[in-house]
Design a protein around this motif. Structure first.
Motif, PDB file in Angstrom:
ATOM      1  N   PRO A 163       0.828  -1.211   0.000  1.00 48.46           N
ATOM      2  CA  PRO A 163       0.000   0.000   0.000  1.00 48.46           C
ATOM      3  C   PRO A 163       0.863   1.263   0.000  1.00 48.46           C
ATOM      4  O   PRO A 163       1.985   1.260   0.546  1.00 48.46           O
ATOM      5  N   LEU A 164       0.362   2.332  -0.577  1.00 52.11           N
ATOM      6  CA  LEU A 164       1.114   3.583  -0.649  1.00 52.11           C
ATOM      7  C   LEU A 164       1.614   4.033   0.721  1.00 52.11           C
ATOM      8  O   LEU A 164       2.756   4.478   0.869  1.00 52.11           O
ATOM      9  N   GLY A 165       0.764   3.906   1.705  1.00 55.85           N
ATOM     10  CA  GLY A 165       1.112   4.365   3.044  1.00 55.85           C
ATOM     11  C   GLY A 165       2.195   3.558   3.723  1.00 55.85           C
ATOM     12  O   GLY A 165       2.681   3.950   4.795  1.00 55.85           O
ATOM     13  N   ARG A 166       2.601   2.446   3.118  1.00 52.70           N
ATOM     14  CA  ARG A 166       3.659   1.604   3.676  1.00 52.70           C
ATOM     15  C   ARG A 166       4.947   1.699   2.851  1.00 52.70           C
ATOM     16  O   ARG A 166       5.813   0.831   2.938  1.00 52.70           O
ATOM     17  N   CYS A 167       5.048   2.773   2.052  1.00 57.11           N
ATOM     18  CA  CYS A 167       6.230   2.959   1.204  1.00 57.11           C
ATOM     19  C   CYS A 167       7.073   4.133   1.673  1.00 57.11           C
ATOM     20  O   CYS A 167       6.539   5.167   2.102  1.00 57.11           O
ATOM     21  N   ARG A 173      14.026  15.965  -5.809  1.00 59.64           N
ATOM     22  CA  ARG A 173      13.232  17.133  -6.190  1.00 59.64           C
ATOM     23  C   ARG A 173      12.085  17.330  -5.203  1.00 59.64           C
ATOM     24  O   ARG A 173      11.291  16.413  -4.959  1.00 59.64           O
ATOM     25  N   GLU A 174      12.007  18.537  -4.700  1.00 57.75           N
ATOM     26  CA  GLU A 174      11.029  18.854  -3.659  1.00 57.75           C
ATOM     27  C   GLU A 174       9.599  18.599  -4.119  1.00 57.75           C
ATOM     28  O   GLU A 174       8.777  18.077  -3.361  1.00 57.75           O
ATOM     29  N   GLU A 175       9.273  18.948  -5.374  1.00 58.12           N
ATOM     30  CA  GLU A 175       7.894  18.777  -5.840  1.00 58.12           C
ATOM     31  C   GLU A 175       7.496  17.302  -5.885  1.00 58.12           C
ATOM     32  O   GLU A 175       6.330  16.957  -5.638  1.00 58.12           O
ATOM     33  N   ASN A 176       8.450  16.429  -6.173  1.00 62.47           N
ATOM     34  CA  ASN A 176       8.156  14.991  -6.195  1.00 62.47           C
ATOM     35  C   ASN A 176       7.968  14.443  -4.779  1.00 62.47           C
ATOM     36  O   ASN A 176       7.116  13.582  -4.542  1.00 62.47           O
ATOM     37  N   VAL A 177       8.761  14.957  -3.863  1.00 58.73           N
ATOM     38  CA  VAL A 177       8.645  14.551  -2.460  1.00 58.73           C
ATOM     39  C   VAL A 177       7.312  15.006  -1.881  1.00 58.73           C
ATOM     40  O   VAL A 177       6.617  14.243  -1.197  1.00 58.73           O
ATOM     41  N   GLU A 178       6.928  16.245  -2.168  1.00 60.95           N
ATOM     42  CA  GLU A 178       5.665  16.771  -1.644  1.00 60.95           C
ATOM     43  C   GLU A 178       4.476  15.996  -2.210  1.00 60.95           C
ATOM     44  O   GLU A 178       3.497  15.730  -1.503  1.00 60.95           O
ATOM     45  N   ALA A 179       4.554  15.626  -3.492  1.00 62.19           N
ATOM     46  CA  ALA A 179       3.472  14.849  -4.099  1.00 62.19           C
ATOM     47  C   ALA A 179       3.339  13.492  -3.422  1.00 62.19           C
ATOM     48  O   ALA A 179       2.221  13.000  -3.200  1.00 62.19           O
ATOM     49  N   ALA A 180       4.472  12.874  -3.102  1.00 58.33           N
ATOM     50  CA  ALA A 180       4.444  11.584  -2.419  1.00 58.33           C
ATOM     51  C   ALA A 180       3.835  11.715  -1.027  1.00 58.33           C
ATOM     52  O   ALA A 180       3.008  10.895  -0.619  1.00 58.33           O
ATOM     53  N   ARG A 181       4.234  12.748  -0.306  1.00 57.60           N
ATOM     54  CA  ARG A 181       3.677  12.962   1.035  1.00 57.60           C
ATOM     55  C   ARG A 181       2.171  13.173   0.981  1.00 57.60           C
ATOM     56  O   ARG A 181       1.439  12.708   1.854  1.00 57.60           O
ATOM     57  N   ALA A 182       1.710  13.872  -0.036  1.00 56.98           N
ATOM     58  CA  ALA A 182       0.277  14.129  -0.170  1.00 56.98           C
ATOM     59  C   ALA A 182      -0.512  12.839  -0.360  1.00 56.98           C
ATOM     60  O   ALA A 182      -1.703  12.780  -0.031  1.00 56.98           O
ATOM     61  N   LEU A 183       0.160  11.810  -0.874  1.00 47.72           N
ATOM     62  CA  LEU A 183      -0.483  10.508  -1.083  1.00 47.72           C
ATOM     63  C   LEU A 183      -0.339   9.590   0.130  1.00 47.72           C
ATOM     64  O   LEU A 183      -0.824   8.472   0.116  1.00 47.72           O
ATOM     65  N   GLY A 184       0.366  10.069   1.148  1.00 42.36           N
ATOM     66  CA  GLY A 184       0.507   9.275   2.369  1.00 42.36           C
ATOM     67  C   GLY A 184       1.781   8.472   2.479  1.00 42.36           C
ATOM     68  O   GLY A 184       1.937   7.689   3.421  1.00 42.36           O
TER      69      GLY A 184
END
Length: 205
Positions: A163-167, A173-184
């Motif tokens: 699951p996304l939350g277990r990754c 790149r900050e924008e890629n990191v922020e997008a990942a955090r937004a998905l959990g």
């Protein structure tokens, strides 16, 4: 007593985390031509130039031709060609410390490369001896979507079977990191190997 793992998969970027390009020659060329250092990289990675290549819609050759045409608006065509050639042929190195950490992580969880890449990624991995390094490779050029679009993170988690939350997600790149955090996802901005070391410490002990 078994300590639960902090995450069940590592999703890791490739360029500027594992593979690094030496742009010394390119920088020297730019200075000699009176251009600001980084001009070529800015043009090559402008969305209108590189996005079709990173989505697998055009070849690397077509991408470099587009970059050359864009640079030719600033310098003579011959100089534009020399700049793009220097960019493409820049020496590369792999960070062995990063690879070692990821290999140690693989003893516990799957490691998936998640990269905005061209259709040449497989050849690049083979040339570096990394064809079989990752458990899975999610290339934007092969799946038709790139970071920071949520779908590429979902595809990577699906490939990992987690699951996304277990990754754990690692990217420079900050924008890629922020997008990942937004998905959990647990997401780490990579600046050097110490960032990865700290992120993997709970897993590696």
């Amino acid at each position: 007593m078994t300590i639960p793992r902090p995450y069940d998969a590592v999703l890791c970027d490739f360029d500027d985390v594992i593979r690094f390009h030496d742009q010394t020659e390119l920088n020297e060329l730019e200075r000699a031509m009176g251009l600001a250092e980084g001009t070529t990289t800015k043009v090559v990675f402008a969305p209108e130039v590189d996005r079709p290549a990173l989505l697998g819609q055009i070849t690397v050759e077509q991408w470099t031709e587009a970059a050359e045409a864009a640079l030719a608006l600033q310098v003579p065509r011959e100089q534009a060609r020399a700049l793009v050639t220097a960019f493409v042929k820049a020496p590369v190195r792999v960070d062995d410390d990063v690879l070692d950490l990821l290999r140690r992580a693989q003893e516990h969880v799957p490691v998936v490369l998640v990269t905005n890449a061209t259709l040449d990624l497989e050849d690049d991995l083979a040339w570096l001896g990394l064809t079989h390094f990752a458990d899975e490779v999610v290339s934007s050029a092969r799946v038709g979507v790139g970071k920071p679009d949520p779908r590429i993170y979902e595809i990577a988690a699906e490939r990992a079977g987690v699951p996304l939350g277990r990754c754990l997600f690692v990217d420079d790149r900050e924008e890629n990191v922020e997008a990942a955090r937004a998905l959990g996802l647990t997401a780490v901005l990579f600046t050097d190997v110490s960032d990865l070391e700290a992120a993997l410490a709970p897993l590696l002990g």
